[in-house]
Design a protein around this motif. Structure first.
Motif, PDB file in Angstrom:
ATOM      1  N   PRO A   7     -10.986  16.674 -18.518  1.00  0.00           N
ATOM      2  CA  PRO A   7     -12.189  16.016 -18.005  1.00  0.00           C
ATOM      3  C   PRO A   7     -13.365  16.030 -18.967  1.00  0.00           C
ATOM      4  CG  PRO A   7     -11.131  17.251 -16.256  1.00  0.00           C
ATOM      5  CD  PRO A   7     -10.378  17.573 -17.514  1.00  0.00           C
ATOM      6  N   TRP A   8     -13.500  17.081 -19.751  1.00  0.00           N
ATOM      7  CA  TRP A   8     -14.633  17.116 -20.686  1.00  0.00           C
ATOM      8  C   TRP A   8     -14.483  16.123 -21.830  1.00  0.00           C
ATOM      9  CZ3 TRP A   8     -13.449  18.464 -25.700  1.00  0.00           C
ATOM     10  CH2 TRP A   8     -12.285  19.199 -25.915  1.00  0.00           C
ATOM     11  N   GLN A   9     -13.273  15.566 -21.965  1.00  0.00           N
ATOM     12  CA  GLN A   9     -13.034  14.555 -22.991  1.00  0.00           C
ATOM     13  C   GLN A   9     -13.203  13.127 -22.486  1.00  0.00           C
ATOM     14  OE1 GLN A   9      -9.002  16.105 -23.845  1.00  0.00           O
ATOM     15  NE2 GLN A   9      -9.691  16.427 -25.963  1.00  0.00           N
ATOM     16  N   TRP A  10     -13.364  12.949 -21.208  1.00  0.00           N
ATOM     17  CA  TRP A  10     -13.498  11.606 -20.651  1.00  0.00           C
ATOM     18  C   TRP A  10     -14.762  10.934 -21.179  1.00  0.00           C
ATOM     19  CZ3 TRP A  10     -12.677  13.217 -14.825  1.00  0.00           C
ATOM     20  CH2 TRP A  10     -11.312  13.474 -14.617  1.00  0.00           C
ATOM     21  N   ASP A  11     -14.676   9.629 -21.385  1.00  0.00           N
ATOM     22  CA  ASP A  11     -15.891   8.879 -21.694  1.00  0.00           C
ATOM     23  C   ASP A  11     -16.653   8.608 -20.395  1.00  0.00           C
ATOM     24  OD1 ASP A  11     -14.591   6.762 -20.408  1.00  0.00           O
ATOM     25  OD2 ASP A  11     -14.033   5.778 -22.274  1.00  0.00           O
ATOM     26  N   GLU A  12     -17.849   8.086 -20.526  1.00  0.00           N
ATOM     27  CA  GLU A  12     -18.698   7.908 -19.343  1.00  0.00           C
ATOM     28  C   GLU A  12     -18.071   6.965 -18.330  1.00  0.00           C
ATOM     29  OE1 GLU A  12     -23.209   6.494 -18.037  1.00  0.00           O
ATOM     30  OE2 GLU A  12     -22.764   6.993 -20.135  1.00  0.00           O
ATOM     31  N   ALA A  13     -17.428   5.915 -18.789  1.00  0.00           N
ATOM     32  CA  ALA A  13     -16.823   4.960 -17.860  1.00  0.00           C
ATOM     33  C   ALA A  13     -15.770   5.640 -16.985  1.00  0.00           C
ATOM     34  CB  ALA A  13     -16.201   3.803 -18.627  1.00  0.00           C
ATOM     35  N   THR A  14     -15.056   6.616 -17.541  1.00  0.00           N
ATOM     36  CA  THR A  14     -14.007   7.290 -16.787  1.00  0.00           C
ATOM     37  C   THR A  14     -14.586   8.204 -15.727  1.00  0.00           C
ATOM     38  OG1 THR A  14     -12.489   7.185 -18.670  1.00  0.00           O
ATOM     39  CG2 THR A  14     -12.010   8.807 -16.952  1.00  0.00           C
ATOM     40  N   TRP A  15     -15.492   9.123 -16.136  1.00  0.00           N
ATOM     41  CA  TRP A  15     -16.007  10.041 -15.121  1.00  0.00           C
ATOM     42  C   TRP A  15     -16.900   9.320 -14.122  1.00  0.00           C
ATOM     43  CZ3 TRP A  15     -21.239  10.091 -15.369  1.00  0.00           C
ATOM     44  CH2 TRP A  15     -21.896  10.090 -16.614  1.00  0.00           C
ATOM     45  N   ARG A  16     -17.618   8.308 -14.576  1.00  0.00           N
ATOM     46  CA  ARG A  16     -18.445   7.555 -13.633  1.00  0.00           C
ATOM     47  C   ARG A  16     -17.576   6.769 -12.650  1.00  0.00           C
ATOM     48  NH1 ARG A  16     -23.743   6.478 -13.580  1.00  0.00           N
ATOM     49  NH2 ARG A  16     -24.038   7.254 -15.707  1.00  0.00           N
ATOM     50  N   GLY A  17     -16.448   6.276 -13.117  1.00  0.00           N
ATOM     51  CA  GLY A  17     -15.545   5.541 -12.242  1.00  0.00           C
ATOM     52  C   GLY A  17     -14.992   6.413 -11.125  1.00  0.00           C
ATOM     53  N   HIS A  18     -14.653   7.668 -11.458  1.00  0.00           N
ATOM     54  CA  HIS A  18     -14.180   8.599 -10.427  1.00  0.00           C
ATOM     55  C   HIS A  18     -15.261   8.840  -9.376  1.00  0.00           C
ATOM     56  CE1 HIS A  18     -10.320   9.611 -12.079  1.00  0.00           C
ATOM     57  NE2 HIS A  18     -10.827   9.992 -13.245  1.00  0.00           N
ATOM     58  N   VAL A  19     -16.465   9.076  -9.838  1.00  0.00           N
ATOM     59  CA  VAL A  19     -17.564   9.413  -8.932  1.00  0.00           C
ATOM     60  C   VAL A  19     -17.899   8.238  -8.019  1.00  0.00           C
ATOM     61  CG1 VAL A  19     -20.016   9.969  -8.832  1.00  0.00           C
ATOM     62  CG2 VAL A  19     -18.549  11.148 -10.475  1.00  0.00           C
ATOM     63  N   GLU A  20     -17.880   7.028  -8.564  1.00  0.00           N
ATOM     64  CA  GLU A  20     -18.394   5.867  -7.838  1.00  0.00           C
ATOM     65  C   GLU A  20     -17.317   5.072  -7.109  1.00  0.00           C
ATOM     66  OE1 GLU A  20     -20.644   3.675 -10.718  1.00  0.00           O
ATOM     67  OE2 GLU A  20     -22.295   5.142 -10.724  1.00  0.00           O
ATOM     68  N   HIS A  21     -16.055   5.500  -7.186  1.00  0.00           N
ATOM     69  CA  HIS A  21     -14.989   4.724  -6.556  1.00  0.00           C
ATOM     70  C   HIS A  21     -15.197   4.598  -5.046  1.00  0.00           C
ATOM     71  CE1 HIS A  21     -11.233   2.985  -5.482  1.00  0.00           C
ATOM     72  NE2 HIS A  21     -10.720   4.106  -4.999  1.00  0.00           N
ATOM     73  N   VAL A  22     -15.385   5.716  -4.357  1.00  0.00           N
ATOM     74  CA  VAL A  22     -15.720   5.717  -2.933  1.00  0.00           C
ATOM     75  C   VAL A  22     -17.018   6.477  -2.771  1.00  0.00           C
ATOM     76  CG1 VAL A  22     -15.055   6.430  -0.621  1.00  0.00           C
ATOM     77  CG2 VAL A  22     -13.310   5.579  -2.206  1.00  0.00           C
ATOM     78  N   ARG A  23     -18.030   5.809  -2.244  1.00  0.00           N
ATOM     79  CA  ARG A  23     -19.369   6.372  -2.250  1.00  0.00           C
ATOM     80  C   ARG A  23     -20.061   6.071  -0.924  1.00  0.00           C
ATOM     81  NH1 ARG A  23     -20.698  10.464  -5.507  1.00  0.00           N
ATOM     82  NH2 ARG A  23     -22.655  10.211  -6.629  1.00  0.00           N
ATOM     83  N   ALA A  24     -21.068   6.851  -0.604  1.00  0.00           N
ATOM     84  CA  ALA A  24     -21.869   6.591   0.586  1.00  0.00           C
ATOM     85  C   ALA A  24     -22.820   5.441   0.320  1.00  0.00           C
ATOM     86  CB  ALA A  24     -22.645   7.841   0.981  1.00  0.00           C
TER      87      ALA A  24
END
Length: 309
Positions: A7-24
């Motif tokens: 996870p610490w190697q992910w680029d921003e698009a990857t970690w942001r995609g995980h966070v924003e996939h299902v959101r309030a």
């Protein structure tokens, strides 16, 4: 999505995609208190039961008679006691039920409906959704929906993922099958609309929380380190405090229970005491998740949080 990276190697698009996939998305807590909850109540109370019975053990391949008997108690001993208590307090509740439990006892789900309660989808065999591919998750939820609709004559409008295990595909499956609401996520204490990849879905989320669940406090694992760590009457005070805080804010109090956990004599005193406290407050609406979702439906797609001019 790079699976060979930490996870610490992910680029921003990857970690942001995980966070924003299902959101309030937008809150559905109306600024006008008189319109916020059904019947103009100060607070909304939702009591739910996950009638899992034998399925958590079956899911894990634990088929000993001892494990089956522990689950059987949920249906045989606990449910009748729970139903009597709900009648005494004139409470309508929501029962989320794995289809395998419904097939084991074809009269159980119709019995809930006959008493004025709601039956919602809770998976096929209490499967772990995050271990499934999308097609399998879709097939199991579709089969579960068909079983409950066939038995009760009522098509469930809501779903609760087993163990609140919400996969990357769960929201897509929920949308494809046309559910009105989900009750598996924890992004707020009040209902909200779910977003998928930043886009409103129209699916209402009625959020849950481990604080308002009997399992973390009262579960028992014979061969593991899991032991009930709290006297039931102490748990009653936690839930009374949660309810009182929700009422003070004009918010929602949602509770998740399991017949095989809460449905023992000393523990049903907790539910009895809580319902008495709620009724004594005098200004709570108590109903099903489906009823609340129906009340909130006109608020979806509008900004209900603005203050009146």
């Amino acid at each position: 999505m790079p699976h060979d990276q930490q996870p610490w190697q992910w680029d921003e698009a990857t970690w942001r995609g995980h966070v924003e996939h299902v959101r309030a998305g937008a809150s559905l807590m109306h600024h006008d208190v008189a319109r916020r909850w059904p019947e103009g109540a100060r607070t909304a109370v939702l009591i739910s039961f996950d009638s899992d019975h034998e399925t958590p053990a079956l899911r894990d391949g634990e088929t000993s008679p001892g494990r089956m008997a522990q689950g059987e108690y949920g249906a045989r001993g606990a449910v009748p006691r729970i139903m009597r208590l709900l009648r005494e307090h004139e409470v309508r509740a929501s029962f989320f039920m794995p289809a395998v439990c419904a097939l084991l006892r074809p009269d159980e789900a119709p019995g809930y409906i006959a008493d004025g309660h709601e039956v919602g989808v809770h998976g096929w065999i209490h499967e772990r959704n995050t271990a499934l591919g999308r097609d399998d998750e879709l097939a199991l939820i579709q089969r579960s929906l068909d079983v409950l609709a066939s038995q009760t004559g009522v098509r469930p409008t809501g779903v609760r993922t087993p163990s609140w295990d919400f996969s990357h595909s769960s929201l897509n499956v929920i949308r494809e099958l046309g559910f009105d609401y989900d009750s598996s996520l924890m992004a707020d204490t009040e209902p909200y609309e779910l977003l998928e990849d930043g886009r409103p879905t129209g699916v209402i989320e009625i959020p849950v929380e481990w604080i308002r669940d009997d399992a973390p406090y009262l579960m028992m694992d014979r061969f593991g380190g899991l032991r009930p760590h709290m006297p039931p009457r102490q748990l009653l005070q936690i839930w009374i405090d949660e309810y009182d805080a929700a009422r003070a804010e004009g918010g929602m109090f949602q509770l998740t229970l399991h017949p095989h956990i809460i449905g023992h004599r000393s523990r049903l005193l907790v539910l009895d005491g809580l319902l008495t406290h709620i009724r004594d407050s005098g200004d709570a609406w108590i109903g099903t998740h489906a009823e609340l979702a129906s009340h909130l439906r006109p608020f979806v797609g509008t900004d209900v949080t603005l203050t009146e001019s």
